[in-house]
Design an enzyme around this catalytic site. Structure first.
Site, short mmCIF file in Angstrom:
data_model
loop_
_atom_site.label_atom_id
_atom_site.label_comp_id
_atom_site.label_asym_id
_atom_site.label_seq_id
_atom_site.Cartn_x
_atom_site.Cartn_y
_atom_site.Cartn_z
N TYR A 123 -15.28 -0.13 8.24
CA TYR A 123 -13.86 0.17 8.45
C TYR A 123 -13.47 -0.02 9.92
CZ TYR A 123 -9.67 3.22 8.59
OH TYR A 123 -8.42 3.75 8.77
N LYS A 152 -10.98 -2.70 11.76
CA LYS A 152 -9.83 -2.26 12.56
C LYS A 152 -9.86 -2.91 13.95
CE LYS A 152 -7.56 0.20 9.63
NZ LYS A 152 -6.31 -0.37 9.08
N ASP A 168 -1.25 -7.29 -5.21
CA ASP A 168 -2.57 -7.33 -4.60
C ASP A 168 -2.40 -7.95 -3.20
OD1 ASP A 168 -5.10 -8.03 -3.68
OD2 ASP A 168 -5.83 -8.68 -5.64
N GLY A 184 0.85 -1.20 0.00
CA GLY A 184 0.00 0.00 0.00
C GLY A 184 0.88 1.24 0.00
N ASP A 191 2.28 -1.94 -4.34
CA ASP A 191 0.92 -1.40 -4.34
C ASP A 191 0.16 -2.02 -5.51
OD1 ASP A 191 -0.31 1.42 -2.92
OD2 ASP A 191 -1.40 0.61 -4.64
N ILE A 192 -1.16 -2.02 -5.41
CA ILE A 192 -1.98 -2.55 -6.51
C ILE A 192 -1.98 -1.56 -7.68
CG2 ILE A 192 -4.21 -1.64 -5.72
CD1 ILE A 192 -5.23 -4.63 -6.39
N ILE A 252 -5.31 11.96 9.38
CA ILE A 252 -3.96 12.40 9.02
C ILE A 252 -4.03 13.46 7.93
CG2 ILE A 252 -1.67 11.66 8.22
CD1 ILE A 252 -2.44 10.31 10.83
N1 SER Z 1 -8.89 9.01 8.25
C1 SER Z 1 -9.66 7.81 8.45
C2 SER Z 1 -11.00 7.95 7.86
O1 SER Z 1 -11.51 9.04 7.86
C3 SER Z 1 -9.79 7.50 9.91
O2 SER Z 1 -8.85 6.55 10.28
O3 SER Z 1 -11.56 7.00 7.43
#
Ligand code: SER
Length: 313
Positions: A143, A147, A53, A9, A35-36, A173
């Site tokens: 998501y 996690k 992949d 990635g 990366d793919i 981030i």
């Molecule tokens: N930046 C991510 C998102 O918004 C959160 O881990 O999905």
């Protein structure tokens, strides 16, 4: 130095800058980017690059053997907003890629693994302010579920098989080199792009939505620090809370206005508002600070100036 690193990635938002940093630290030839999709020229031509992949175990194994990889950073993932549109794909990518790497580590093919978790592992029932390291975790996005499940797998492989896996729960981030691929915190990057190109911005979160955030430089530092720390210091083997700053759309707007006084923002929350409302506003990361000396250096003001300086170039 004996590390041979693979970043899966490597063309994503964090992967791009992490690859460049690790090449600086460990030497270009010792850091394989995969990366793919293809990525920036800087990334693809500054060292080995492979199309890969992350859900194909044989292909992953082949690359690990070919380069005699010791450390894997698994950065491939589908983020929160796009994950709600493709739940099966998100689960498949986020979960299977991790299980493949943990299994290869268990079989002795890899020595050390980095896998990112997220503040999205928390949910609407978690405490919103100063969210502790250990607390209620009932994520409400695909998501976030992937996690949290991934964190449990990391701890399981550490306890059962001694796999040296290390993880942090990244907040949103903020960066300028590579755009994120469909997260709920993406507004805090989009807003900068609009400001520097002198356009108005329509924000998909309400003005008072407070979320934990971090500048990319700090995120990279945290990632390198936790991987370089002595194994005995890594006491949490699920994932560490990590935080730096927190702000609302209105607050980052005000900060940007110090540079662009005419900049205009309007607010029209969409489905991502519900996701944001399910997450913490500020996270307590004292355990990471105590265990392996984590410390951030960018506040909102410093981050804003740096984003604007780089995006205007
Ligand atoms: N930046 C991510 C998102 O918004 C959160 O881990 O999905």
């Amino acid at each position: 130095m004996s590390e041979k690193i693979l970043i899966i990635g490597s063309c994503g938002q964090i992967g791009t800058e992490l690859t460049i940093k690790l090449r600086e630290l460990y030497g270009n030839d010792n850091v394989v980017a995969a990366d793919i999709n293809s990525g920036s020229n800087e990334l693809m031509y500054s060292g080995p690059f492979e199309i890969l992949d992350a859900t194909k175990k044989d292909d992953v194994k082949k690359i690990i053997k070919k380069y005699k990889i010791t450390d894997v950073y698994l950065m491939a993932a589908m983020l929160s907003a796009v994950g709600e549109k493709f739940p099966e794909k998100a689960w498949n990518l986020n979960m299977n890629s991790l299980l493949i790497i943990l299994d290869l580590a268990k079989d002795g093919l890899i020595k050390k693994v980095f896998w990112p978790s997220s503040m999205a592992a928390f949910g609407p029932t978690s405490p919103k302010v100063d969210t502790p390291q250990m607390t209620i975790m009932e994520p409400s996005t695909v998501y976030g579920i992937s996690k949290l499940a991934g964190e449990r797998w990391c701890e399981y492989y550490y306890q059962k098989f001694g796999v040296d896996v290390r993880s942090i729960r990244y907040p949103g981030i903020i960066s300028w080199k590579t755009k994120p691929g469909g997260g709920t915190t993406d507004y805090a990057i989009d807003i900068f792009y609009k400001a520097v190109s002198h356009e108005d911005y329509s924000c998909f979160l309400s003005e008072d939505t407070r979320l934990p955030m971090m500048y990319m430089d700090d995120a990279i530092k945290a990632t390198v620090d936790i991987m370089q720390a002595d194994s005995s210091k890594i006491k949490v083997r699920s994932s560490y809370n990590l935080s730096a700053i927190d702000f609302t759309p209105a607050e980052v707007y005000q900060e940007i206005k110090n540079h662009y006084p005419d900049f205009k923002v309007t607010y029209s929350p969409d489905f991502r508002q519900v996701i944001a409302d399910s997450w913490p506003q500020r996270i307590d990361d004292s355990v990471a600070r105590k265990d392996w000396g984590w410390n951030h250096s960018f506040d909102l003001e410093k981050m804003t100036s740096d984003m604007i300086k780089n995006l205007s170039n």
